[in-house]
Design an enzyme around this catalytic site. Structure first.
Site, PDB file in Angstrom:
ATOM      1  CG  HIS A 172      -4.121 -10.360 -13.784  1.00  0.00           C
ATOM      2  ND1 HIS A 172      -3.079  -9.548 -13.420  1.00  0.00           N
ATOM      3  CD2 HIS A 172      -4.752 -10.680 -12.625  1.00  0.00           C
ATOM      4  CE1 HIS A 172      -3.078  -9.381 -12.111  1.00  0.00           C
ATOM      5  NE2 HIS A 172      -4.076 -10.064 -11.598  1.00  0.00           N
TER       6      HIS A 172
ATOM      7  CG  HIS B 253       4.139  -7.339  -7.313  1.00  0.00           C
ATOM      8  ND1 HIS B 253       3.578  -6.093  -7.428  1.00  0.00           N
ATOM      9  CD2 HIS B 253       3.337  -8.170  -8.018  1.00  0.00           C
ATOM     10  CE1 HIS B 253       2.477  -6.177  -8.154  1.00  0.00           C
ATOM     11  NE2 HIS B 253       2.306  -7.431  -8.536  1.00  0.00           N
TER      12      HIS B 253
ATOM     13  NE  ARG C  11      -3.747  -2.454   0.805  1.00  0.00           N
ATOM     14  CZ  ARG C  11      -4.119  -2.918  -0.388  1.00  0.00           C
ATOM     15  NH1 ARG C  11      -3.984  -2.180  -1.464  1.00  0.00           N
ATOM     16  NH2 ARG C  11      -4.639  -4.107  -0.511  1.00  0.00           N
TER      17      ARG C  11
ATOM     18  CG  HIS D 212       2.307 -13.054 -11.527  1.00  0.00           C
ATOM     19  ND1 HIS D 212       1.911 -11.754 -11.302  1.00  0.00           N
ATOM     20  CD2 HIS D 212       3.609 -13.123 -11.153  1.00  0.00           C
ATOM     21  CE1 HIS D 212       2.944 -11.060 -10.838  1.00  0.00           C
ATOM     22  NE2 HIS D 212       3.988 -11.862 -10.749  1.00  0.00           N
TER      23      HIS D 212
ATOM     24  CE1 TYR E 111      -0.741  -5.778  -6.090  1.00  0.00           C
ATOM     25  CE2 TYR E 111      -1.593  -5.718  -3.843  1.00  0.00           C
ATOM     26  CZ  TYR E 111      -1.151  -6.436  -4.934  1.00  0.00           C
ATOM     27  OH  TYR E 111      -1.114  -7.796  -4.871  1.00  0.00           O
TER      28      TYR E 111
ATOM     29  CG  HIS F  67      -0.306  -4.152 -10.997  1.00  0.00           C
ATOM     30  ND1 HIS F  67      -1.266  -4.259 -10.008  1.00  0.00           N
ATOM     31  CD2 HIS F  67       0.299  -5.372 -11.075  1.00  0.00           C
ATOM     32  CE1 HIS F  67      -1.230  -5.477  -9.508  1.00  0.00           C
ATOM     33  NE2 HIS F  67      -0.286  -6.169 -10.131  1.00  0.00           N
TER      34      HIS F  67
ATOM     35  CD  GLU G 143       0.861 -12.640  -8.319  1.00  0.00           C
ATOM     36  OE1 GLU G 143       0.088 -12.764  -9.302  1.00  0.00           O
ATOM     37  OE2 GLU G 143       1.447 -11.588  -8.045  1.00  0.00           O
TER      38      GLU G 143
ATOM     39  CD  GLU H 185       0.729  -8.802 -12.585  1.00  0.00           C
ATOM     40  OE1 GLU H 185       1.492  -8.189 -11.805  1.00  0.00           O
ATOM     41  OE2 GLU H 185      -0.129  -9.612 -12.200  1.00  0.00           O
TER      42      GLU H 185
ATOM     43  CG  ASP I 105      -7.005  -8.953 -10.269  1.00  0.00           C
ATOM     44  OD1 ASP I 105      -6.617 -10.120 -10.014  1.00  0.00           O
ATOM     45  OD2 ASP I 105      -6.307  -7.952 -10.093  1.00  0.00           O
TER      46      ASP I 105
ATOM     47  CG  ASP J 121      -1.825 -12.727 -12.905  1.00  0.00           C
ATOM     48  OD1 ASP J 121      -2.727 -13.590 -12.967  1.00  0.00           O
ATOM     49  OD2 ASP J 121      -1.465 -12.199 -11.837  1.00  0.00           O
TER      50      ASP J 121
ATOM     51  CG  HIS K   1      -5.242 -13.850  -7.797  1.00  0.00           C
ATOM     52  ND1 HIS K   1      -3.894 -13.668  -7.617  1.00  0.00           N
ATOM     53  CD2 HIS K   1      -5.626 -12.895  -8.685  1.00  0.00           C
ATOM     54  CE1 HIS K   1      -3.485 -12.648  -8.364  1.00  0.00           C
ATOM     55  NE2 HIS K   1      -4.512 -12.159  -9.013  1.00  0.00           N
TER      56      HIS K   1
HETATM   57 ZN    ZN Z   1      -4.345 -10.152  -9.620  1.00  0.00          ZN
HETATM   58 FE    FE Z   2      -0.144 -11.071 -10.719  1.00  0.00          FE
HETATM   59 FE    FE Z   3       0.498  -8.099  -9.731  1.00  0.00          FE
END
Ligand code: ZN
Ligand code: FE
Ligand code: FE
Length: 279
Positions: free
Chosen positions: A181, A69, A39, A213, A72, A109, A258, A144, A226, A178, A228
């Protein structure tokens, strides 16, 4: 002998050596981790001794490339300039920190255009990448493939290709696919994996694909959700995901789970996927 390189997302809270040990305990030979709180916020100090201990583990257990990674909260195509500035500075800081472990990947992302339109988003993302990417970095940045939730940019191979076309330092840029995704984005990897691979090659070029991913999805193809799921507990299924790990276009790549799991759950997914890849 199987040659699958696979691991899961691991908490970076206890440092590099701890991540290496956790990976080994799960029979993983790669992993992913957040470079800082997902975050946002300031990154923890890196201890060179800790990194050295990690490197010994990685060498002893023949780890493949690992996949850091980005947080976000980074949005390189935000409407507000201060948010783009934050994304740029965070990226630069992360790449500097990745110099402790050169030769690996930094996955991000691309961004959300928040109503400005995908084309504006694409141009703004490339602008930030052009300010950050530099041949001097020992790290390759991976864009990604996104599910297309909200105003996410990168929901089609074409959008990623456009970002790449506008980016000057191409030797430090690649793609991370991914599976959740692309499925949520409308690519049918269950019934036509070969077709999706061909489409990726035609639009982006398979030589730019650097990591996978590996996630199942709670939702139907094209749902743009999205969410998972654990391997085999979603709409993609174990059969199709195992086929992804065995596909000649993919099988040499690092696979990162993930899935909504704990360490025991990831260890089990790794065991199952290794068994299926070997048989
Ligand atoms: Zn995702
Ligand atoms: Fe991912
Ligand atoms: Fe990601």
């Amino acid at each position: 002998m199987d040659s699958l390189t696979i691991g899961s997302h691991i908490s970076s809270a206890k440092g590099y050596e701890a991540m290496g040990k956790t990976a080994v305990s799960m029979d993983a030979d790669t992993f992913a981790f957040f470079t800082r709180n997902p975050r946002g916020g300031k990154a923890k100090e890196i201890k060179p001794q800790d990194v050295e201990k990690y490197k010994e583990i990685a060498q002893r257990y023949h780890f493949g490339k690992i996949v850091a990674h980005a947080p976000y909260t980074m949005n390189a195509c935000a409407a507000k300039e201060d948010l783009r500035e934050f994304a740029k500075n965070t990226m630069k800081d992360d790449l500097e920190r990745m110099e402790y472990i050169p030769g690996n990947y930094y996955n991000l992302h691309p961004g959300s255009h928040v109503g400005q339109g995908a084309q504006t988003g694409i141009v703004k993302i490339a602008e930030i990448l052009n300010q950050v990417l530099d041949p001097k970095w020992g790290t390759t940045v991976l864009l990604e493939t996104m599910a297309g939730k909200g105003t996410e940019v990168g929901k089609t191979f074409e959008e990623l290709r456009q970002i790449m076309d506008l980016t000057e330092c191409k030797e430090r840029l690649g793609v991370c696919l991914d599976t959740c995704h692309v499925w949520d984005g409308g690519y049918d990897i269950v019934h036509d994996l070969d077709g999706v691979v061909q489409e990726f090659d035609r639009v982006i070029g398979l030589e730019h694909l650097k990591a996978i991913h590996l996630n199942d999805s709670q939702n139907l193809m094209g749902s743009h959700k999205d969410r998972h799921a654990k391997i085999g507990e979603g709409q993609i299924g174990l059969e199709a995901l195992s086929a992804v790990t065995r596909h000649p276009a993919f099988r040499h790549l690092p696979f990162i789970l993930e899935t909504p799991n704990d360490e025991a759950g990831w260890a089990q997914e790794i065991r199952i996927l290794r068994e299926r890849a070997a048989s």
